[in-house]
Design an enzyme around this catalytic site. Sequence first.
Site, PDB file in Angstrom:
ATOM      1  N   CYS A 134     101.855  26.123  40.168  1.00 37.92           N
ATOM      2  CA  CYS A 134     101.178  27.147  39.360  1.00 37.92           C
ATOM      3  C   CYS A 134     101.119  28.343  40.456  1.00 37.92           C
ATOM      4  CB  CYS A 134      99.666  26.641  39.368  1.00 37.92           C
ATOM      5  SG  CYS A 134      99.096  25.152  40.270  1.00 37.92           S
ATOM      6  N   HIS A 145      93.986  31.252  40.893  1.00 38.42           N
ATOM      7  CA  HIS A 145      94.967  30.605  41.904  1.00 38.42           C
ATOM      8  C   HIS A 145      96.129  31.520  42.650  1.00 38.42           C
ATOM      9  CE1 HIS A 145      96.842  26.556  42.934  1.00 38.42           C
ATOM     10  NE2 HIS A 145      96.346  27.074  43.836  1.00 38.42           N
TER      11      HIS A 145
END
EC number: 3.1.6.12
Length: 528
Positions: free
Chosen positions: A86, A142
């Site tokens: 990610c 993130h």
Amino acid sequence: MGELSGCTGGSRAGGPGPRLPLLLLLLLWPARASDAAPPPHVVFVLADDLGWNDLGFHGSVIRTPHLDALAAGGVVLDNYYVQPLCTPSRSQLLTGRYQIHMGLQHYLIMTCQPNCVPLDEKLLPQLLKDAGYATHMVGKWHLGMYRKECLPTRRGFDTYFGYLLGSEDYYTHEACAPIECLNGTRCALDLRDGEEPAKEYTDIYSTNIFTKRATTLIANHPPEKPLFLYLAFQSVHDPLQVPEEYMEPYDFIQDKHRRIYAGMVSLLDEAVGNVTKALKSRGLWNNTVLIFSTDNGGQTRSGGNNWPLRGRKGTLWEGGIRGAGFVASPLLKQKGVKSRELMHITDWLPTLVNLAGGSTHGTKPLDGFDVWETISEGSPSPRVELLLNIDPDFFDGLPCPGKNTTPEKNDSFPLEHSAFNTSIHAGIRYKNWKLLTGYPGCGYWFPPPSQSNISEVPSVDSPTKTLWLFDINRDPEERHDVSREHPHIVQNLLSRLQYYHEHSVPSYFPPLDPRCDPKGTGVWSPWM
């Protein structure tokens, strides 16, 4: 009446002669800015851990009617690459630059790491904001949060609603992470509205919360101002959670993980349908470009599937990096087609900034290309090569079933491959060729749990093997290593890897900082 002074050819006053040049002049006169087509609204929907074989338009048994309809009326990206995890995908999406140029080539940003996308990188929302866009983000960040300067609202977004870390509970919105000095794990809230904790959403499923916020932003948006909405859903990352009614259509799937996961995908599909409906209701759709993409391949340990591609999330095999995605828009000149042109997640920044009439001035050198004409008109892609990654410190956090560790690294490599140390975890695409070195991650094939009693098909490769070459056009499942048949291709691609390696910045992966502990507030927050 006599002829007009200075006229030739017998033209008379009031005749057609003088009007023709005037007409041509008017036709050639540059259009005023107000007459030009307005910049398009851009909605970028990023799914989390969605596998290649988890969408109806890829032949999955999972029902995704809204996504299928958008894909059928748009351009399906069939040769499109993302990163295996990610943080790498999200950082490259928003910077247009390879992770080796930002020090983010190793793994991902951990919860308690004092790290974020370097603050001297100019991000996509900043560039679109410079071009006059309203910029909103909903969902997963993130990209680091140890300092307030790292937060979405400090990196170009007018508003932000979502969570800052990698994963969390879909209902409590709590994330758990190890705190080294505790020798244990701490769980705390990770949901924010702007920069403030959002504590009033307990027991409400995150996909529904994010969809509601996205549709509200759309409903309140002034149509005359260009909109950039980055909608990064939590779905379908683990933990496996979904309201019961979304699982009911999948009673035929015996594997429980796959059945829950299928329900999560269906809810995601419904969410995208609701966002599209909101765009149409607000009158924005006819001037909107909607992009749908996964951030990496599916995690087979959590219900995802990439069949028939090899590998899974966290690997450089096609199952980890071949991105499921499409572009849907009334502005496309070609619709209902599948593009086999090579594209990469770094391409979105230059593509969208140019489409918006903006400028990439102020960015560091970009690795992405403007691929709008490739998508919209079917022109050849300007991209012929893409770097998958180079990570000398790679470790496998997701080993193959029955394996507990990454195969031992062999630092010696044959002299004939001396252009690049083939023990290093790396990969590169050039046209139809793909070269992998080192240990690319688990190289198994994982059939769909609902269609086979076989859970995985192991690779027959030697555990000491450190080099593969595939003709991806002919062998997308990566079953036939042709490195011995094409030594010159191997040498050329190893030379390219060495070039990238020499021009990379050192990986930055700092130790965890115990000061991140949210015990005092119950909320994960910047701590420096």
